[in-house]
Scaffold this motif. Structure first.
Motif, short mmCIF file in Angstrom:
data_model
loop_
_atom_site.label_atom_id
_atom_site.label_comp_id
_atom_site.label_asym_id
_atom_site.label_seq_id
_atom_site.Cartn_x
_atom_site.Cartn_y
_atom_site.Cartn_z
N ALA A 1 34.14 33.52 43.02
CA ALA A 1 33.00 34.35 43.40
C ALA A 1 32.89 35.60 42.54
N ALA A 2 32.99 35.42 41.21
CA ALA A 2 33.00 36.59 40.33
C ALA A 2 31.76 37.47 40.53
N LEU B 1 40.11 40.71 44.47
CA LEU B 1 40.34 40.03 43.20
C LEU B 1 40.79 38.60 43.42
N GLY B 2 41.42 38.35 44.57
CA GLY B 2 41.83 36.98 44.87
C GLY B 2 40.66 36.01 44.85
N ALA B 3 39.47 36.52 45.13
CA ALA B 3 38.29 35.66 45.20
C ALA B 3 37.61 35.50 43.85
N PHE B 4 38.16 36.13 42.82
CA PHE B 4 37.45 36.18 41.54
C PHE B 4 37.09 34.79 41.01
N ALA B 5 38.06 33.88 41.09
CA ALA B 5 37.85 32.57 40.47
C ALA B 5 36.67 31.83 41.08
N VAL C 1 45.73 34.96 39.57
CA VAL C 1 44.59 35.07 40.47
C VAL C 1 43.44 34.17 40.00
N GLY C 2 43.53 33.72 38.73
CA GLY C 2 42.48 32.86 38.22
C GLY C 2 41.46 33.60 37.38
N GLN D 1 48.73 29.82 43.41
CA GLN D 1 50.14 30.16 43.50
C GLN D 1 50.35 31.61 43.91
N LEU E 1 50.92 27.80 33.66
CA LEU E 1 51.44 28.90 32.85
C LEU E 1 52.24 28.37 31.66
N MET F 1 44.88 28.19 33.33
CA MET F 1 45.22 28.62 34.68
C MET F 1 44.00 28.90 35.53
N HIS F 2 42.98 29.52 34.92
CA HIS F 2 41.83 29.87 35.78
C HIS F 2 41.08 28.63 36.25
N VAL G 1 43.26 27.36 39.23
CA VAL G 1 43.02 28.16 40.43
C VAL G 1 41.65 27.81 41.03
N SER H 1 51.25 25.26 37.71
CA SER H 1 50.12 26.19 37.76
C SER H 1 49.53 26.47 36.39
#
Lengths: 292, 598, 239
Positions: free
Chosen positions: C105-106, C99-103, A184-185, C80, C50, C70-71, C74, C48
């Motif tokens: 918009a934390a 959580l998908g938006a974390f990278a 998810v990043g 991915q 990993l 990775m972050h 993303v 990606s």
């Protein structure tokens, strides 16, 4: 009637210490959830917090709440430094090295505290005098209300953090599925650092509020820490209320057995409970654990 | 223990003693005596942590139980000292067995915490049971060790006695590391599941190692009592346990020599610190962290590495191509395993995981002496089937029989001992052990792994170890990898790692060999060579179940094919008919969805 | 858009990719097909971040992303949908999506994120809106796959990578998922996916790469590949 009175008094005393165990247990759970590490040096945060408050109070002459703030800040920084310098350098994560490193850190904190502040027992004044309030005939020290208030505030704050902020949610997601979090990043390493900061601050706070009821000594951290762990494993680590419930149960159990049997075996009660739970109920009494 | 080691040990201890006798300080002698006693206790840590890999944190408690038992027996009950010591050993062993059996099911942090808790409980009993233990102030007036008129009093007689015991403990510990028991412990240390698949009863072995390790600590405690003639609970506190663990790690936990080196260093360190003694605990903490990062094998490991570097003139063996090696040895013909090939019958086999039917009502048979291929797309249930046959999973229902003997309900190690060997999709060699040791590990399935027999009959244990080595060399000769025997397994080229795994399976004398995706990660030439090897194995009398995705390999070697799809049996029979089956092709390629396009 | 050159990668002593070159252009759906062990998942994992590549280059929008965390990858817009979905089963559908938006918009307010949800995910997967307060672990396989894609979309990706999206799903569900990927492509978002279901992949992709033993052995448009029988024999390994 006097019998009942005695029992009530003992129970109330146990609830007070139990809250402390619960707070320390939450500290354990936060780090364990995010990083998979059980920090054997967790109890040292409490010891350091109490001793540093005393130092700020007596040597620096700060007022009590400034002293507490300073102590919590310093311990938090120490917690972060420990994570950055040691834990994050565990390249190939092995549980064995994690055990040795946290154990070494515990020894270092204990030895350092002994050198810096001596081997004597110190006592920290209660935040608002040594008075007590009578509740149904049991004398409850005022300090217990401080403990209660701080525990309530901590639980509320944690609830908000882990349920209402995306950052807290991200920390939970690391516990849930580390690989998923990475996809998810989410910067998992950063989350681990934050978890150490939070648990150090929490541990220090617990040590500070507990100190006026007992005394402060350089070698009190280890045992206190393990009791916090027992609280966490009793209550289950899933929610942040679990360790508190576990802590209350442990506190009362200890207090009652000390009051009715003998105080010599007071410490070993917690540890006997630990062995029994780990071997009989590795999933904890209420929560899901994977001890095996 | 080998003869030169014994002679070296006697010489060094003798020289030390002579130096002290001629011009030294008698105080140094008492330090040496304490070093000897603690090194015996720490050798216990070597056994359980160094060999078996279990992080146990409360060793001083067992030392305390031993010390207090003999003190109480001699002082309170008037038993003679030898009886006191024997009762100490018995009590420690019994406590360790009763506590160890449940606790050792735990792993990692939980094992460490549970053993810590055990130590605290023991400590509080030593403090609290004051009718017997005199409480926190400790017991004084304990007699010296004496047998009849022979009383061991003073530094020199104790020195002699202590170092005879150290020599004995050293010999026992070394003998274990050089026996099949030692190999079994090293395997379970690194990979418990692998150990199980090689016929090691992990739980029995861990418990035995734990009891032995506690007994070492108990003996050390008993000698301590009669030597120092004063004991108190804080000598055996949790902090003392941590110190002992540090001794083991600093010296090198993988060898009993490390115990002696570590004990010597940490006993002299406080003396050397002098005025800075207060810094001892903090210094220990730093040392602990530092060696964990920079010297994980301790000082003994460092010495070993230096010696290795000086000795290492071998320029490295040219990494030959797996295909060539196997072709070279193919002429050698059959690889005798002297095992009677078995037939496997699987019927109505089902296994569900939470919400997922991984294997549903599957039945097939694997005839003796043949290669049967088990194929199917990802998620078809092949791995689950293998794990059910080898006993890692328990089926929900169904029968699995090997020559008519039911395998369902048997433990995985028992199934391995019945002659079912396997290789793994992701090669599971133990990278830091040599190729030879890895292959020898397979011999565990045929070896006597009882720890106490290895102790009581060192000669038989050594003989067994030699046999294992000879057989391993023979098999490796036959597969062309003997020249790599002394190299760490991780340095082998990947293809040869596969071959080494097959060698490890062969030494078990398998009646049924499960080969799990052996072609994964191999190139074309290697795959062809592998196929030839599998045929050779079948020809020499081994029943093979081959799980494979590589259709070329399957076509080349399989006598019959079983196809799984979505956990169910899709087809079974001769290769030509199965591979032409339209359903099978569909399962692999998928149908074209009707409405997709553009 | 995405360019991979001379990629060598693997695990430990095992080399899986032996020099892979491929690319994805804007507005394309590209599939990678191949037998098990051919290196498809390894390729995606290396892209990606990993796994670290041993050799070769990975460029995304002209920027070298090889060896980045990775972050960071993303955050740069390459997102991915992993094999096995890797959801957070005891968090709710809503929380998984957030959580998908974390990278990107934390620290954004949940309110703003919820608006994104309403705009970007729920219209595509209405079923997720219905189940927003359910725990992710209680969803069916197909719904979980939708959730995984929805979670990836919350990152506002510039390109989507899907690892075996059809694994274990019923044909109808697979069809629906594929049509979503096509709609996203039509809206301008390219996709790279790995599929075992080779015919289906060929049928709806613009281009197909066939991977065998760590190298690209064939390349062509989806329609070409469908017509070309040698592709499938190559793929089955029966040639």
């Amino acid at each position: 009637m006097a019998e009942l009175q005695y029992f009530w008094q003992i129970t109330v005393a146990g609830l007070g210490t139990g809250l402390i165990y619960g707070l320390i247990g939450i500290g354990f759970a936060i780090v364990l959830n995010v990083s998979g590490i059980i920090n054997l040096a967790q109890g040292e945060f409490s010891m350091l917090g109490a001793i540093m408050t005393l130092y700020a109070l007596q040597v620096l002459g700060l007022p009590i709440f400034a002293a507490i703030a300073l102590a919590v800040t310093v311990v938090t920084i120490l917690g972060v430094a420990f994570e950055r310098l040691c834990i994050s350098r565990l390249k190939v994560f092995s549980i064995q090295t994690a055990i040795f490193i946290t154990l070494g850190a515990s020894m270092f904190a204990r030895g350092g505290a002994m050198v810096a502040w001596g081997k004597e027992n110190h006592s920290l004044p209660a935040f608002s005098g040594h008075g007590a309030v009578s509740i149904l005939g049991a004398a409850v020290p005022l300090q217990v209300f401080w403990i209660l208030g701080i525990a309530a505030a901590v639980i509320a704050a944690l609830y908000w953090w882990f349920n209402r902020t995306l950052f807290g949610l991200a920390m939970r997601s690391c516990a849930e599925n580390r690989l998923g979090a990475e996809f998810v990043g989410i910067n998992v390493r950063l989350m681990v650092t934050v978890s150490f900061a939070m648990s150090a601050a929490l541990g220090a706070l617990a040590g500070i509020v507990a100190a006026p009821l007992t005394f402060v000594s350089f070698d009190g951290g280890l045992i206190l820490g393990i009791k916090g762990f027992v609280a966490a494993i009793l209550g289950g680590r899933g929610s942040y209320l679990g360790p508190v419930i576990g802590g209350l149960a442990l506190g009362v159990l200890e207090s009652v057995s000390a009051g009715y049997i003998s105080s010599t075996y007071k410490d070993s009660i917690a540890f006997a409970v630990l062995i029994l739970i780990l071997t009989l109920r590795p999933n904890g009494l209420f929560g899901r654990w994977a001890a095996r | 223990m080998q003869r030169w080691e014994f002679l070296a040990f006697v010489t060094i201890v003798g020289l030390l003693a002579a130096a002290i006798a001629i011009g030294g300080n008698p105080y140094v002698l008492s330090v040496l005596n304490f070093i000897g006693i603690f090194s015996v206790a720490v050798m216990g840590i070597v056994l359980i942590l160094g060999y078996a890999g279990q992080v146990v944190l409360g060793h001083a408690a067992f030392m305390g139980i031993g010390a207090y038992t003999t003190a109480i027996m001699t002082l309170k009950f008037g038993w003679p000292a030898p009886l006191g010591v024997v009762s100490a050993i018995v009590v420690v062993a019994v406590v360790a067995y009763l506590a160890g059996k449940p606790i050792l099911r735990l792993k990692g942090f939980y094992l460490a915490l549970a053993t810590m808790a055990l130590a605290v409980v023991v400590d509080s009993v030593l403090v609290g049971w004051s009718e017997m233990t005199e409480g926190p102030s400790g017991m004084t007036g304990i007699g010296p060790f004496s047998v009849g008129p022979l009383r061991i009093v003073g530094e020199w007689p104790n020195f002699l006695m202590i170092y005879i015991i150290v020599a004995g403990a050293l010999a026992l510990t070394l003998n274990i590391s050089r026996s099949m028991v030692g190999i079994g412990l090293r395997v379970l240390h690194r990979d418990e599941e692998l150990a199980t698949s090689l016929g090691v009863n992990v739980s029995v072995m861990k418990t035995a190692a734990f009891v032995l390790s506690a007994t070492f600590a108990g003996i050390a405690g008993a000698i301590y009592t009669h030597y120092s003639r004063f004991i108190s609970p804080d000598i055996f506190s949790l902090h003392a346990s941590f110190d002992m663990l540090l001794v083991a790690m600093l010296g090198g936990v993988w060898t009993p020599y490390g115990a002696i080196i570590g004990a010597a260093l940490l006993k002299f360190l406080p003396e050397a610190l002098g005025a800075f003694r207060d810094y001892r605990i903090a210094a220990y903490g730093i040392i602990f962290i530092a060696i964990t990062f920079y010297l994980p094998n301790g000082i003994a490991g460092w010495i070993r590495d230096v010696a290795e570097m000086l000795r290492r003139k071998k320029p490295g063996i040219p990494a030959l191509v797996m295909g060539e090696i196997l072709a070279d040895t193919a002429a050698a013909g059959a690889i005798g395993t002297n095992a009677r090939p078995a037939s496997l019958e699987v019927a109505e086999l089902s296994k569900s995981f939470i919400g997922l039917r991984a294997v549903a009502d599957v039945g097939f048979s694997v005839p003796p002496n043949q290669i049967t291929a088990l194929i199917g797309p990802n998620g078809a249930g092949k791995s689950t089937t293998v794990n059910l046959i080898s006993g890692l999973f328990m089926p929900d229902q169904g029968r699995i029989t090997l020559d008519g003997v039911d395998l369902v309900g048997q433990s995985a190690d028992a199934i391995a001992r019945m002659g079912v060997a396997r290789t793994f999709q992701n090669v599971r060699l133990l990278g830091d052990m040599t190729v030879l040791e890895n292959v020898m590990a397979g011999y565990c399935a045929r070896a006597d792994l009882a720890v106490w027999r290895a102790l009581a009959r060192p000669r038989t244990a050594r003989q067994q170890f030699r046999t294992a080595r000879e057989e391993a060399m023979q098999i490796m000769e036959g597969l062309g990898i003997a020249r790599y025997a002394d190299q760490p397994a991780r340095e082998l080229p990947f293809g040869l790692q596969r071959v080494a795994e097959i060698a490890r399976a062969l030494i078990t004398r398998p009646r049924l060999l499960l080969v799990d995706e052996p072609a994964a990660g191999l190139n074309d030439a290697e795959t062809v060579a592998l196929g030839a090897l599998l045929k050779r194995l079948a020809a020499s009398g081994i029943t093979i179940l081959l799980i494979e995705h590589n259709m070329r390999l399957v076509q080349a070697v399989a006598d019959s094919i079983v196809v799984l799809h979505h956990g169910q049996l899709l087809a079974a029979g001769a290769p030509t008919s199965v591979l032409r089956n339209q359903e099978v092709i569909e399962a692999y390629l998928g149908g074209v969805p009707a409405h997709v396009g553009g | 858009m995405l360019e991979v050159e001379g990629l060598v990668s693997g695990y430990g002593s095992v080399t899986v990719l032996r020099g892979v070159a491929m690319r994805v252009e804007p507005g394309e759906i590209v599939s990678i097909v191949g037998a098990n062990g051919a290196g498809k998942s390894t390729l995606l994992r290396t892209i990606s971040g990993l796994i670290r590549a041993r050799e070769g280059r990975i460029r995304f929008h002209g920027v070298d992303i090889g060896g980045k965390a990775m972050h960071h990858i993303v955050a740069s817009g390459l997102v991915q949908v992993p094999e096995g979905r890797q959801l957070f089963p005891t968090l709710t559908v809503n929380e998984n999506l957030l959580l998908g938006a974390f990278a990107r918009a934390a620290w954004q307010s949940r309110h703003a994120l919820r608006r994104d949800l309403e705009k970007q995910v729920y219209p595509i997967f209405p079923i997720l809106a219905e189940r927003r307060d359910q725990l992710a672990g209680t969803l069916s396989g197909g719904q979980q796959q939708m959730l995984a894609i929805g979670r990836a979309l919350m990152a506002r990706p510039r390109m989507l990578i899907l690892d075996e999206p059809s694994l274990g799903l019923a044909p109808l569900v697979v069809e629906e998922l594929f049509s979503v990927v096509q709609r996203l492509r039509n809206g301008g978002m390219p996709s790279l996916l790995v599929e075992q279901n080779a015919r289906a992949a060929a049928a709806f992709s613009d281009r197909v790469y066939v991977l065998r033993q760590g190298t690209v052995v064939a390349e062509g448009t989806g329609a070409d590949m469908l017509r070309n029988e040698t592709l499938f024999s190559e793929y089955l390994g029966t040639a």
